[in-house]
Design a protein around this motif. Structure first.
Motif: not given
Length: 264
Positions: A245-246, A249-250, A252-253, A258-260, A262
């Motif tokens: 997941q991390a 998230a990275t 996406f950013k 934006v983060s997942p 968000q």
């Protein structure tokens, strides 16, 4: 100068940085004294960032002093006897294939200066020191191998090598295998093309590398699952081929800003 086994580093030395992706393993060995003797089980490409001095024997029993200039490209073929040691060593990049496909070339060499190899090695070192989602390891590794081996895959692709029909086959293949590791070798093999030819043809046809396109597909599927399902973000990450997941998230950013969480 293939630094496969180094002397034990001091507690304050930098770690060996390593990444495995697709068909390749890439290692950045820190500057340290080393002594190694082995028979190469597989071919490898090396790149010495620093000037080095020591003793070595490549492909023979004859040990003699060496003085290597900085930014030297090296190649060790499979089956080659290697002995090398240095009291000062130097930062060293090592690239090998992990899928069993042999690298061409029968003769070991080192200290070869090649500007394109220098550019590639510097880019790979920077990526190993500070990872980024845009790091295109397979493209870089194959390009460095081509500089070391003179691979015939350097031929120029036809403008229409990636046709709409081939693109559709690729999309279907990627969608069916998105949750697992997908490498350039598998995509090129699907179309019956060499890896180097496929990567250049794909970039010519789409304006982006296969690696970048694969990231886009993973992100698109993740966004669809976030929108249309109640699955947890950790489950979505694994279903889309992210390591965690991390990792998702990275990505996406870096790609979307934006983060997942968000987006959801």
């Amino acid at each position: 100068m293939n630094h496969q086994n180094r002397l034990q580093p001091s507690p304050l030395s930098e770690p060996v940085r390593r990444v495995e992706t697709g068909s390749w393993a890439i290692e950045l060995l820190p500057s340290a004294a080393y002594s190694t003797r082995y028979v190469a089980a597989q071919a490898s490409i090396g790149f010495a960032f620093d000037s080095q001095r020591g003793l070595h024997a490549l492909g023979s029993d004859r040990v003699h002093p060496f003085e290597a200039m900085p930014n030297g490209l090296a190649f060790v073929p499979a089956g080659c006897d290697v002995f090398s040691e240095s009291l000062m060593g130097g930062e060293y990049l090592r690239v090998t294939r992990t899928d069993g496909i042999p690298l061409s070339g029968d003769h070991p060499f080192n200290n070869h200066i090649d500007q394109q190899a220098i550019d590639l090695a510097l880019r790979m070192r920077g990526a190993l020191l500070r990872a980024c989602v845009e790091d295109d390891w397979e493209t870089w590794a194959l390009a460095l191998a081509q500089r070391a081996t003179g691979d015939s895959a350097l031929s120029t692709p036809d403008q229409g090598a990636i046709t709409p029909r081939r693109m559709r086959l690729l999309d279907e293949f990627i969608e069916a295998n998105l949750e697992g590791p997908l490498g350039v070798s598998a995509m090129a093999g699907l179309l019956g093309l060499s890896e180097g030819y496929f990567m250049r043809a794909f970039k010519l046809a789409t304006g982006k590398s296969p690696h970048s396109y694969l990231i886009d597909r993973r992100l698109a599927k993740a966004r669809a699952l976030m929108r249309d399902s109640t699955a947890r973000l950790s489950e979505i990450a694994l279903a889309c081929g992210f390591n965690s997941q991390a990792h998702m998230a990275t990505t996406f950013k870096q790609r979307l800003g934006v983060s997942p969480m968000q987006l959801r």
